[in-house]
Design a protein around this motif. Structure first.
Motif, short mmCIF file in Angstrom:
data_model
loop_
_atom_site.label_atom_id
_atom_site.label_comp_id
_atom_site.label_asym_id
_atom_site.label_seq_id
_atom_site.Cartn_x
_atom_site.Cartn_y
_atom_site.Cartn_z
N VAL A 128 0.86 -1.23 -0.06
CA VAL A 128 -0.05 0.06 -0.04
C VAL A 128 1.03 1.29 0.09
O VAL A 128 1.80 1.34 0.72
CB VAL A 128 -0.78 0.08 1.33
N SER A 129 0.83 1.94 -0.76
CA SER A 129 1.55 3.10 -1.16
C SER A 129 0.65 4.48 -1.30
O SER A 129 -0.36 4.64 -1.56
CB SER A 129 2.60 3.39 -2.13
N GLY A 130 1.45 5.65 -0.80
CA GLY A 130 0.64 6.90 -0.52
C GLY A 130 0.78 7.48 0.72
O GLY A 130 0.26 8.62 0.72
N VAL A 182 6.73 -6.24 -5.37
CA VAL A 182 6.37 -4.94 -6.19
C VAL A 182 6.38 -3.55 -5.41
O VAL A 182 6.96 -2.69 -5.76
CB VAL A 182 5.15 -5.15 -6.98
N LYS A 183 5.91 -3.83 -4.24
CA LYS A 183 5.87 -2.67 -3.35
C LYS A 183 7.37 -2.22 -2.96
O LYS A 183 7.86 -1.27 -2.54
CB LYS A 183 5.04 -2.97 -2.08
N THR A 184 8.09 -3.45 -2.63
CA THR A 184 9.46 -3.23 -2.31
C THR A 184 10.42 -2.62 -3.20
O THR A 184 11.08 -1.77 -2.90
CB THR A 184 10.32 -4.91 -2.07
N GLU A 190 11.74 4.70 -4.99
CA GLU A 190 11.26 6.14 -4.18
C GLU A 190 12.68 6.39 -3.35
O GLU A 190 12.99 7.49 -3.63
CB GLU A 190 10.40 5.36 -3.23
N TYR A 191 13.48 5.51 -2.85
CA TYR A 191 14.70 5.80 -2.07
C TYR A 191 15.75 6.81 -3.30
O TYR A 191 16.35 7.70 -2.89
CB TYR A 191 15.47 4.75 -1.90
N GLY A 192 15.64 6.12 -4.59
CA GLY A 192 16.57 6.54 -5.55
C GLY A 192 16.06 8.24 -5.80
O GLY A 192 17.03 8.98 -5.81
#
Ligand code: 6PG
Length: 472
Positions: A128-130, A182-184, A190-192
């Motif tokens: 879950v992202s956001g 996929v979330k990983t 995101e880190y990049g």
């Protein structure tokens, strides 16, 4: 009393917001939290006047739910998740479904899917992202597990998810731990991007002497371009504009320069190493966080290892949107996505996930932390060519590289000559340069390996393998 449609365990910020989201979308809910006082204050506060009830025990919680039960766990990844599964499963019945919405390690999810499914319960590992706002207003969701389990939650998650022009930001990802995988990788990308934008801030500050307000204005300009319109650029503007209420100075300058991490970036890099996929931009962002944590050593080293004076070089001006710097940021951002997508493709093959690259790009277009206009181009690239070897080879992306590589090289070289670390920009440059070089110097590595260890080598001109008595 009629039974609730949906159950949620874990009233942290994400849990609270997700249950409010489900309820707003017509799913009456029951919530459980380990400490009931938290449940009570939620029901008196944000949950008041809504179709949400609280349960004091797992038995009461499970009894309040319609069948098949759909239960979302929003709890700390790791042993806490196993503990909740162990405690709740005696009350579950065949066909009931547990959904893990935390950032679990995908191998843990693989194990849980097979354990729970062998007992005829459904188990979904769902990225879950956001952040908290996304959870409330519509996140991007990445559910993996058996298809039939997904079908049982499809109506729920399709309504809860962010909506983009081509549908909800959720889709069935694939079997086993694929949703969490996929979330990983999403988080690795995101880190990049976070590190790339931080490097651009450092250059604007140290080379061009810019202040928060000016840098924020640059971010606002970048956020209006096709290449960089994105949530992360948008919030970078917000962070750079914020002032310290004590003295009116830029708040960002008061923040300790140590970045923490909860595991997903590390798992992205370790999976990439295991699968033999090159992810140097993502690795550099992870390593930059590790290096940042050595604050005391860095302070000491600064007094011992001589500084190189900062040279003046062309990062652009506010009027031209800091064009050379922007080009560097665009290419490094593309590299972060390209490496993440490459890793997904490799994992799909290795773990038989059967991932759909265009669908993953689609569900990342809204709701999630890495949402950006580039994702429409990524979706298009994989739609046009499902066998695309690397995003950099797609015509639109190749054109970006061809037009912007000189500026990336100049920015990296100026930073190097000024002693300013730009790990993500420089590793992206090396990534592109390595990828587009048909003859690398690994022929010499092969010669050395054969020289000291008789490892043999292949030749370009004749079929092998060959061994030479180098030390004769
Ligand atoms: C998201 C985020 C979120 C995650 C952190 C990353 O997609 O909403 O990825 O799930 O918790 O932002 O964690 P760290 O930077 O703390 O490792």
């Amino acid at each position: 009393m009629s039974k609730a449609h949906f159950g949620l365990i874990g009233l942290g910020v994400m849990g609270e917001n997700l249950v409010l989201n489900a309820e707003r979308n017509g799913f009456s809910s029951v919530v459980y939290n380990r400490t009931f006082s938290k449940t009570e204050s939620f029901l008196k506060g944000r949950g008041a006047g809504k179709s949400i009830i609280g349960a004091r025990s797992f038995k009461e919680f499970v009894d309040s739910l319609e069948r098949p039960r759909r239960i979302l766990m929003m709890i700390k990844a790791g042993s806490a998740t196993d503990a909740v599964i162990d405690e709740i499963s005696p009350y579950l019945e065949e066909g009931d479904l547990l959904i893990d919405g935390g950032n679990s390690e995908f191998r843990d999810t693989e194990r849980r899917v097979s354990q729970l499914e062998s007992r005829n319960f459904g188990y979904i590992g769902m990225g879950v992202s956001g952040g908290s706002k996304g959870a409330l207003e519509g996140p991007s969701m990445m559910p993996g597990g058996t298809k039939s389990s997904y079908e049982a939650i499809e109506s729920l998650v399709s309504k809860m998810a962010a909506q983009v022009e081509d549908g909800p930001c959720v889709t069935y990802i694939g079997p086993g731990g694929s949703g969490h995988f996929v979330k990983t990788v999403h988080n690795g990308i995101e880190y990049g991007i976070e590190q790339i934008l931080s490097e651009s801030y450092d250059l604007m500050k140290r080379v061009s002497g810019m202040k928060g307000e000016q840098m924020a204005n640059v971010m606002a300009q970048w956020n209006r371009t096709e290449e960089l319109t994105s949530y992360l650029v948008e919030i970078t503007e917000v962070c750079l504009r914020e002032k310290d209420t004590n003295d009116g100075e830029d708040l960002v300058e008061k923040i300790m320069d140590k970045a923490g991490q909860k595991g997903t970036g590390l798992w992205t890099v370790s999976s990439a190493l295991e699968l033999g996929i090159s992810v140097p931009t993502i690795y550099a962002s992870l390593n930059a966080r590790v290096m940042s944590s050595l604050k005391d050593q860095r302070v000491k080293a600064e007094s011992i290892i001589k500084n190189i004076p900062v040279i003046s070089f062309n990062l652009g001006t506010v009027d031209n949107g800091m064009e050379p710097l922007m080009d560097a940021v665009v290419l490094a951002t593309i590299c972060s996505y390209a490496q993440g997508m490459d890793l997904l493709k490799a994992a799909s093959e290795e773990f038989k996930y059967n991932l759909s690259m265009p669908s993953i790009a689609k569900i990342w277009k809204g709701g999630c932390i890495i949402r950006s206009s580039l994702l429409s181009r990524i979706q298009e690239a994989y739609n046009n060519n499902p066998d695309l070897l690397n995003l950099l080879l797609d015509p639109w992306f190749a054109d970006q590289v061809n037009r912007k590589l000189t500026n990336l090289s100049k920015v990296v070289s100026g930073a190097a000559q000024s002693g300013i670390p730009v790990p993500c920009l420089s590793s992206s440059l090396d990534y592109i340069n390595s990828y587009r070089t048909s003859r690398l110097p690994q022929n010499l590595v092969q010669a050395m390996r054969d020289c000291f260890g008789s490892h043999t080598y292949e030749r370009l001109d004749m079929k092998g393998p060959y061994h030479t008595d180098w030390l004769k």
